[in-house]
Every structure is written in C-alpha cells, then in structure tokens.
Design an enzyme around this catalytic site. Structure first.
Site, PDB file in Angstrom:
ATOM      1  N   ARG A  44      24.895   9.212  36.624  1.00 20.67           N
ATOM      2  CA  ARG A  44      24.610  10.020  37.690  1.00 20.67           C
ATOM      3  C   ARG A  44      23.018  10.267  37.910  1.00 20.67           C
ATOM      4  NH1 ARG A  44      29.687  14.474  37.390  1.00 20.67           N
ATOM      5  NH2 ARG A  44      30.973  13.152  38.841  1.00 20.67           N
ATOM      6  N   GLN A  59      35.989  18.014  27.004  1.00 19.73           N
ATOM      7  CA  GLN A  59      36.963  17.167  26.964  1.00 19.73           C
ATOM      8  C   GLN A  59      37.407  16.789  25.349  1.00 19.73           C
ATOM      9  OE1 GLN A  59      35.948  13.997  29.742  1.00 19.73           O
ATOM     10  NE2 GLN A  59      36.376  15.293  31.468  1.00 19.73           N
ATOM     11  N   SER A  61      39.345  21.227  36.456  1.00 20.47           N
ATOM     12  CA  SER A  61      39.901  21.286  35.145  1.00 20.47           C
ATOM     13  C   SER A  61      40.908  22.086  34.727  1.00 20.47           C
ATOM     14  CB  SER A  61      38.385  21.969  34.354  1.00 20.47           C
ATOM     15  OG  SER A  61      37.396  21.051  34.718  1.00 20.47           O
ATOM     16  N   SER A  78      30.974  18.614  24.734  1.00 21.67           N
ATOM     17  CA  SER A  78      32.012  18.011  25.730  1.00 21.67           C
ATOM     18  C   SER A  78      33.452  19.007  25.544  1.00 21.67           C
ATOM     19  CB  SER A  78      32.157  16.759  25.441  1.00 21.67           C
ATOM     20  OG  SER A  78      33.505  16.087  26.278  1.00 21.67           O
ATOM     21  N   ASP A 126      28.382  19.122  35.779  1.00 22.97           N
ATOM     22  CA  ASP A 126      28.697  18.519  36.965  1.00 22.97           C
ATOM     23  C   ASP A 126      27.932  18.541  38.219  1.00 22.97           C
ATOM     24  OD1 ASP A 126      30.782  17.242  35.641  1.00 22.97           O
ATOM     25  OD2 ASP A 126      32.508  18.789  35.981  1.00 22.97           O
TER      26      ASP A 126
HETATM   27  C1  S3P Z   1      35.628  18.545  32.289  1.00 23.98           C
HETATM   28  C2  S3P Z   1      34.502  18.576  31.327  1.00 23.98           C
HETATM   29  C3  S3P Z   1      33.367  18.152  31.508  1.00 23.98           C
HETATM   30  C4  S3P Z   1      32.991  17.666  33.117  1.00 23.98           C
HETATM   31  C5  S3P Z   1      34.332  17.020  33.679  1.00 23.98           C
HETATM   32  C6  S3P Z   1      35.567  18.105  33.423  1.00 23.98           C
HETATM   33  C7  S3P Z   1      36.985  18.815  31.623  1.00 23.98           C
HETATM   34  O1  S3P Z   1      33.374  16.701  31.044  1.00 23.98           O
HETATM   35  O2  S3P Z   1      32.126  17.014  33.316  1.00 23.98           O
HETATM   36  O3  S3P Z   1      34.179  17.040  35.090  1.00 23.98           O
HETATM   37  O4  S3P Z   1      37.758  19.365  32.341  1.00 23.98           O
HETATM   38  O5  S3P Z   1      37.321  19.356  30.364  1.00 23.98           O
HETATM   39  P1  S3P Z   1      32.677  16.444  29.437  1.00 23.98           P
HETATM   40  O6  S3P Z   1      33.446  16.964  28.593  1.00 23.98           O
HETATM   41  O7  S3P Z   1      32.531  15.068  29.103  1.00 23.98           O
HETATM   42  O8  S3P Z   1      31.289  17.143  29.415  1.00 23.98           O
END
Ligand code: S3P
Length: 432
Positions: A346, A165, A21, A163, A315
């Site tokens: 998953r 992301q 990340s 999330s 994760d």
């Molecule tokens: C991540 C956020 C998570 C995680 C992914 C990496 C990130 O996803 O599962 O492997 O780097 O911001 P989500 O935002 O969909 O939960």
C-alpha cells in the site's frame, strides 16, 4: 470504475455495513461455542463469506436470513475435517486466525488463497504457533499451508510485530491447551478478539502496562453462546468521512459506528488536522464502544503522525493520504512498514497513484511525506490498485475532487464494502 468530480457537496446518511474485523470473529468464535448464536448486521462481503464457507466446510451449520445469521456451535472440539482445501480468497484475517484455530484440531487441513493472499507473510503467525507445538508445511512460509492438527502446550509469547491478526491467531490457539498461556503485545492493536472471547465466557485476563498489554488465557474451557450485533465499520466509514471533509458544502451523518479506542486513530488524526467531527450517542454494543458521527466540510491542516499512530489506524493511511493532499500544509506519516504487507504494497501504491494525480509526495524509509498544492493537474488518470479494495476506494474519493480517475480492478471493493458505489452516489457522488 470511473470516479468523477462531484458538482455539489455530499449530503445525507449513507448506510455503512458491519465491521469486517468483528464480522470474521462473529463467525469464528460462535462456531466453536457450546450452543446457538444469532449475529445481526454481519458484513456481507467476499472476505467474510470466505470465513463462513470455511466453517460450513468443517461441518458447522450456519443459516442466513436477511440481516441475521444463526450459527449452531457444538463446542470447542466439534469441528470436522474439511472434505476439501479451504479457499480463503483475499482474506488475511481469515488466514491468520484460522492458522491458530486449526493447529490444534484432531484433523489435518490445508489453507489456500488468491495471488495476493498467497504472497503475504504467514511466518509471523506460524513461528509463534510452532513454539506452542503446532505443525505446518509450506514452501516459503506463505499459503498454501498444510496444517497437521496436534495438541498444543500453553506457552508464553512476546509478540514483536504490531498485529491484531497474530495476537488473535495465538489466542484461538491457546483455547485448547492444558493450562494458561501468556501473550504479551508490545504495542496496542485492535482488541475485538479479547472483547468477544471475554463476552463468550473465556478465561481471559488482560493487564495494560504503559504501551504493553499482557493477556493470560486458560485453555480447555467451553465458550458460552452469545448473540452479537455487529457495529458499522469505522474503516469503511473513513472513505465517506474524508470525502465529506474535502468536498465543500458537505454534511453527512453516520450511525452505529465502531469507535473502539484501539482502532479509531483515523478520527484522532483527522481532528488533529482540523476536521469538524461531532460525536453523538456514545454507547456500547456487546462491549464494543459505538457512536453516531456528523461530519462537515472542513479546512484541513497537514499533520505529523509518529509510528504509534500506525497501530491504531493501519488500514486508513490510503484515505488519510488523500485527505492530506487537500490540506493547507505538508504532512508526514511515520512508521508505515506494515503497510507494505497488506492486500498490496500500500505504501508504494499510495505514492505511485498520488504522483499520477499530480501530488508532490515521497517515501523515505517507511515514512510518507505529502506536500499538498491548491490545484492538481492529473498526469495519468489510470489508478493502479493491484486488486486492493482500500486503494480503489481511496482513489475513488480522490476522483470526487480532481477526477475523472479510471480505477482499475475496482471489483476488489466487494472484499469489504460491496455497496460502496451505491452509497456514495446516493449522497451526491459521481462514480460509474
Ligand atoms: C485486522 C488486523 C489488521 C488489519 C486488517 C484486519 C484484524 O491486520 O490491517 O485489515 O481483523 O485483526 P494486521 O494484524 O496484519 O495489522
């Protein structure tokens, strides 16, 4: 890939690569900063390389030398129209974060991905971005997506899905609006983007209110360049941590591990189960908390985790489920809805593969129940991964206890941890 039972314990100090990340963010943010940045220990993996390729395609000069990359940022408005479609492979983080950043560029662009990425939901980020004025075209809300760059307006957005992301895509979108956007998270997710933007001088203000986070971010402010050292990835470490816990006579040491409290649910969960984990040398690297960790074989108990845990370790459920299969009592993991929309479904694959390994487990709604036994008889030794790196590595660790397991499509491991097999065999693993 075949993962077989190991003969002794696991012993030594495996080298864990840079955090995935933080690595993505260490390319994206310096690429639009006003000056040069050096990034050390960036993860050299398929996913992260897709982000590097995307920015090179948009005219950013990025040089790689050994363990250091140099990024020549030229400011907020310096990206160039890519000469081609931007291919992001398997990388959900690249897709969601780039959707935010590309939505305000002075050019149009198109994001595409592999089969897995093209089936993952993108409306969760495009809908809030559209409220800021963004313009997208896609057939069914997933990749391929055309992005018509436009001026965005500062907006107040309440994020309902937990999330990082989504939050990060919105923060990157807000960087070039006139005025202040207010982004509210209703559950705490990893905060690497906020930490990095702050250290690059972004006008960002964060307030925590019980389980809510309110972020104010002001657009049109140039980001100052900064050097970054990427800490080692806790998510990648988790495979080794669980392997050492469940295999007798093990003692391993891991260094410079990111221990960010918005991300370290796996350590909390394993401690709840009775894991012997010793923390040393707590310190910070670019405002990210890190430490060294020692892990010894431990008798584990089962545990009940409610949905609030899911946000802090989404994760790590595949590998935690492996740990729970060797505990003394049953475990229940609740609120795993988001696990269904990762690189694979998953939740389904954990269940299916555990059952094939002989473990009694069931899914009810979005909750996973695991009822461990003392000994397992493998029903089918073939592990289906649907090209998901974390499923492949989790069942490689399962194989170290009950193997041999034949793990299909295991080159997906290159997504996040290309040196996994070497590092595991170096400390006593048996993967071929
Ligand atoms: C991540 C956020 C998570 C995680 C992914 C990496 C990130 O996803 O599962 O492997 O780097 O911001 P989500 O935002 O969909 O939960």
């Amino acid at each position: 890939m075949i993962s077989g039972i190991i003969s002794g314990g696991l012993n030594g100090a495996p080298s864990i690569p840079g955090d995935k990340s933080i690595s993505h963010r260490s390319i994206i943010i310096p690429s639009i900063a006003d000056g040069e940045c050096e990034i050390e220990n960036i993860l050299n993996s398929d996913d992260v390389n897709k982000t590097i390729d995307a920015f090179k395609l948009m005219g950013v000069k990025i040089e790689k030398k050994n363990n250091i990359i140099r990024i020549y940022g030229k400011g907020l408005n310096s990206l160039k129209k890519p000469s081609n479609e931007i291919y992001l492979g398997n990388s959900g983080t690249s897709a969601r974060l780039l959707l935010g950043l590309l939505s305000w560029q002075k050019f149009s662009s198109k994001l595409i991905g592999d089969n897995s990425l093209s089936s993952r939901p993108m409306k969760r980020i495009t809908i809030p971005l559209e409220r800021m004025g963004a313009k997208f075209e896609s057939k069914n809300g997933s990749l391929p997506i055309n992005i018509n760059g436009v001026d965005l307006k500062a907006t107040d957005i309440d994020i309902k899905i937990p999330s990082a992301q989504i939050k990060s895509g919105l923060l990157l979108a807000a960087l070039n609006t006139e005025g202040i956007s207010k982004i509210t998270e209703n559950s705490i997710t990893r905060d690497h983007t906020e930490i990095m933007l702050d250290s690059f001088g972004a006008h960002i203000e964060i307030k925590n209110e019980s389980n809510k986070k309110i972020i104010h971010i002001e657009g049109k402010k140039e980001l100052k360049p900064n050097n970054i050292i990427v800490p080692s990835d806790l998510s990648s470490s988790a495979f080794f941590i669980v392997a050492a816990l469940i295999n007798k006579n093990s003692l391993i040491k891991l260094e410079n591990i990111n221990n960010n409290p918005t991300r370290n649910g796996i350590l909390k969960a394993l401690e709840k189960m009775g894991a012997k984990i010793i923390y040393k040398n707590h310190r910070t690297l670019n405002k990210e908390p890190i430490c060294d960790i020692e892990i010894k074989s431990s008798e584990l108990n089962g545990c009940h985790l409610d949905e609030s845990f899911a946000e802090l370790m989404i994760d790590e459920y595949p590998i935690l489920s492996v740990a729970a299969s060797f505990a003394n009592s049953p475990s229940v993991f609740k609120g795993l809805k988001e696990l269904r929309v990762k690189e694979s479904d998953r939740l389904e694959l954990i269940h299916k593969n555990l059952v094939n390994c002989g473990v009694e487990c069931k899914i009810e709604e979005d909750n996973l129940f695991i009822n461990p036994k003392k000994n397992y008889t493998i029903k089918h030794s073939e592990i289906i991964t649907n090209y998901d790196h974390r499923i492949a590595m989790s069942f490689a660790i399962m194989g170290s206890k009950i193997g041999p397991l034949n793990i299909r499509d295991a080159d997906s491991i290159n997504t996040s941890f290309p040196s996994f097999i070497n590092e595991f065999n170096k400390i006593g693993g048996n993967i071929s």
